[in-house]
Design a protein around this motif. Structure first.
Motif, PDB file in Angstrom:
ATOM      1  N   ASP A  83       0.901  -1.411   0.412  1.00 24.56           N
ATOM      2  CA  ASP A  83       0.210  -0.687   0.046  1.00 24.56           C
ATOM      3  C   ASP A  83       0.815   1.111   0.177  1.00 24.56           C
ATOM      4  O   ASP A  83       1.729   2.302   0.990  1.00 24.56           O
ATOM      5  CB  ASP A  83      -1.127  -0.220   1.208  1.00 24.56           C
ATOM      6  CG  ASP A  83      -2.079   1.051   1.254  1.00 24.56           C
ATOM      7  OD1 ASP A  83      -1.706   1.625   1.072  1.00 24.56           O
ATOM      8  OD2 ASP A  83      -2.923   1.187   1.986  1.00 24.56           O
ATOM      9  N   ASP A 108       0.595   4.792  -0.886  1.00 23.59           N
ATOM     10  CA  ASP A 108      -0.672   5.956   0.025  1.00 23.59           C
ATOM     11  C   ASP A 108       0.057   5.539   1.385  1.00 23.59           C
ATOM     12  O   ASP A 108       0.641   6.586   1.941  1.00 23.59           O
ATOM     13  CB  ASP A 108      -1.936   5.782  -0.440  1.00 23.59           C
ATOM     14  CG  ASP A 108      -1.899   6.513  -1.820  1.00 23.59           C
ATOM     15  OD1 ASP A 108      -0.899   6.230  -2.141  1.00 23.59           O
ATOM     16  OD2 ASP A 108      -3.025   6.279  -2.117  1.00 23.59           O
ATOM     17  N   VAL A 113       4.178   5.673   2.339  1.00 24.10           N
ATOM     18  CA  VAL A 113       4.145   7.404   2.388  1.00 24.10           C
ATOM     19  C   VAL A 113       3.679   8.149   3.951  1.00 24.10           C
ATOM     20  O   VAL A 113       4.439   9.209   4.690  1.00 24.10           O
ATOM     21  CB  VAL A 113       3.531   8.013   0.560  1.00 24.10           C
ATOM     22  CG1 VAL A 113       4.362   8.964   0.748  1.00 24.10           C
ATOM     23  CG2 VAL A 113       4.813   7.062  -0.164  1.00 24.10           C
ATOM     24  N   ALA A 114       2.278   7.835   3.927  1.00 20.67           N
ATOM     25  CA  ALA A 114       1.735   8.643   4.949  1.00 20.67           C
ATOM     26  C   ALA A 114       2.709   8.674   6.641  1.00 20.67           C
ATOM     27  O   ALA A 114       2.529   9.746   7.227  1.00 20.67           O
ATOM     28  CB  ALA A 114       1.186   8.351   4.930  1.00 20.67           C
ATOM     29  N   ARG A 151       8.394  13.575   0.503  1.00 24.04           N
ATOM     30  CA  ARG A 151       6.794  12.305   0.622  1.00 24.04           C
ATOM     31  C   ARG A 151       7.096  11.756  -0.707  1.00 24.04           C
ATOM     32  O   ARG A 151       7.149  10.571  -1.404  1.00 24.04           O
ATOM     33  CB  ARG A 151       5.761  12.223   0.782  1.00 24.04           C
ATOM     34  CG  ARG A 151       5.768  12.282   2.496  1.00 24.04           C
ATOM     35  CD  ARG A 151       4.168  12.579   3.194  1.00 24.04           C
ATOM     36  NE  ARG A 151       4.335  12.575   4.144  1.00 24.04           N
ATOM     37  CZ  ARG A 151       2.880  13.497   5.094  1.00 24.04           C
ATOM     38  NH1 ARG A 151       2.337  13.434   3.938  1.00 24.04           N
ATOM     39  NH2 ARG A 151       3.034  13.378   6.246  1.00 24.04           N
ATOM     40  N   ASP A 152       7.408  13.006  -2.265  1.00 22.66           N
ATOM     41  CA  ASP A 152       7.186  12.284  -3.495  1.00 22.66           C
ATOM     42  C   ASP A 152       8.541  10.969  -3.624  1.00 22.66           C
ATOM     43  O   ASP A 152       8.868  10.305  -4.393  1.00 22.66           O
ATOM     44  CB  ASP A 152       7.311  13.811  -4.556  1.00 22.66           C
ATOM     45  CG  ASP A 152       6.012  14.462  -4.036  1.00 22.66           C
ATOM     46  OD1 ASP A 152       4.638  14.124  -3.574  1.00 22.66           O
ATOM     47  OD2 ASP A 152       6.094  15.943  -4.508  1.00 22.66           O
ATOM     48  N   ARG A 186       8.145   8.367  -1.981  1.00 17.06           N
ATOM     49  CA  ARG A 186       6.984   7.254  -3.440  1.00 17.06           C
ATOM     50  C   ARG A 186       7.829   7.091  -4.386  1.00 17.06           C
ATOM     51  O   ARG A 186       8.015   5.866  -4.252  1.00 17.06           O
ATOM     52  CB  ARG A 186       6.254   8.137  -3.680  1.00 17.06           C
ATOM     53  CG  ARG A 186       4.870   7.699  -4.681  1.00 17.06           C
ATOM     54  CD  ARG A 186       3.901   8.390  -4.651  1.00 17.06           C
ATOM     55  NE  ARG A 186       2.957   9.144  -3.550  1.00 17.06           N
ATOM     56  CZ  ARG A 186       2.420   8.281  -3.537  1.00 17.06           C
ATOM     57  NH1 ARG A 186       1.926   7.304  -4.149  1.00 17.06           N
ATOM     58  NH2 ARG A 186       1.313   8.303  -2.489  1.00 17.06           N
ATOM     59  N   THR A 202       7.901   3.059  -5.047  1.00 17.05           N
ATOM     60  CA  THR A 202       7.807   2.297  -5.937  1.00 17.05           C
ATOM     61  C   THR A 202       8.241   1.454  -6.811  1.00 17.05           C
ATOM     62  O   THR A 202       8.005   0.385  -7.279  1.00 17.05           O
ATOM     63  CB  THR A 202       7.868   3.364  -6.929  1.00 17.05           C
ATOM     64  OG1 THR A 202       6.762   4.043  -6.395  1.00 17.05           O
ATOM     65  CG2 THR A 202       7.249   2.768  -8.203  1.00 17.05           C
TER      66      THR A 202
END
Length: 114
Positions: free
Chosen positions: A20, A22, A25-26, A44-45, A48, A52
């Motif tokens: 997951d 999202d 990253v949260a 965060r970007d 991510r 990924t």
């Protein structure tokens, strides 16, 4: 109420294991720093993008974290992940603050098995 470092890490492990992105990253602060031998990723970007790639290399992996050493807001882990066509093992450190992962270091070895 803020989560403890242990609670944040439990959530993080569950999110990574579920793939997951999202939720993974949260767990990080907006301005978190992720340090690997390849360099430093900020925010965060960027985090991510790192996850990924990692989750793409290890889809549907079985993750184990046999070593977890907490000292206040710092955590050291050793981990393994086994997927159908690859396996990895690594050592990470985390620094937690303000209900999030602020800093993480990662050193991993990835082996393609198929």
């Amino acid at each position: 109420m803020a989560r403890t470092p242990q609670e944040i890490f439990r959530h993080h492990v569950a999110a990574v294991g579920a793939g997951d992105l999202d939720a993974v990253v949260a767990d990080y602060a907006e301005d978190a720093v992720l340090v690997t031998p390849e360099g430093v990723t900020r925010g965060r970007d960027g985090i991510r993008q790192v996850f990924t790639s990692l989750l793409g290399d290890l889809p549907d992996a079985t993750w184990e974290v046999p070593t977890q050493v907490f000292e206040g807001d710092v955590l050291l882990i050793e981990w393994t992940a086994v997927a159908e066509k690859a396996r990895a093992e690594g050592v990470d450190t985390f620094v937690f603050a303000d209900d999030a992962i602020r800093v993480q270091t990662v050193r991993l070895s990835l082996e393609r098995t198929a």
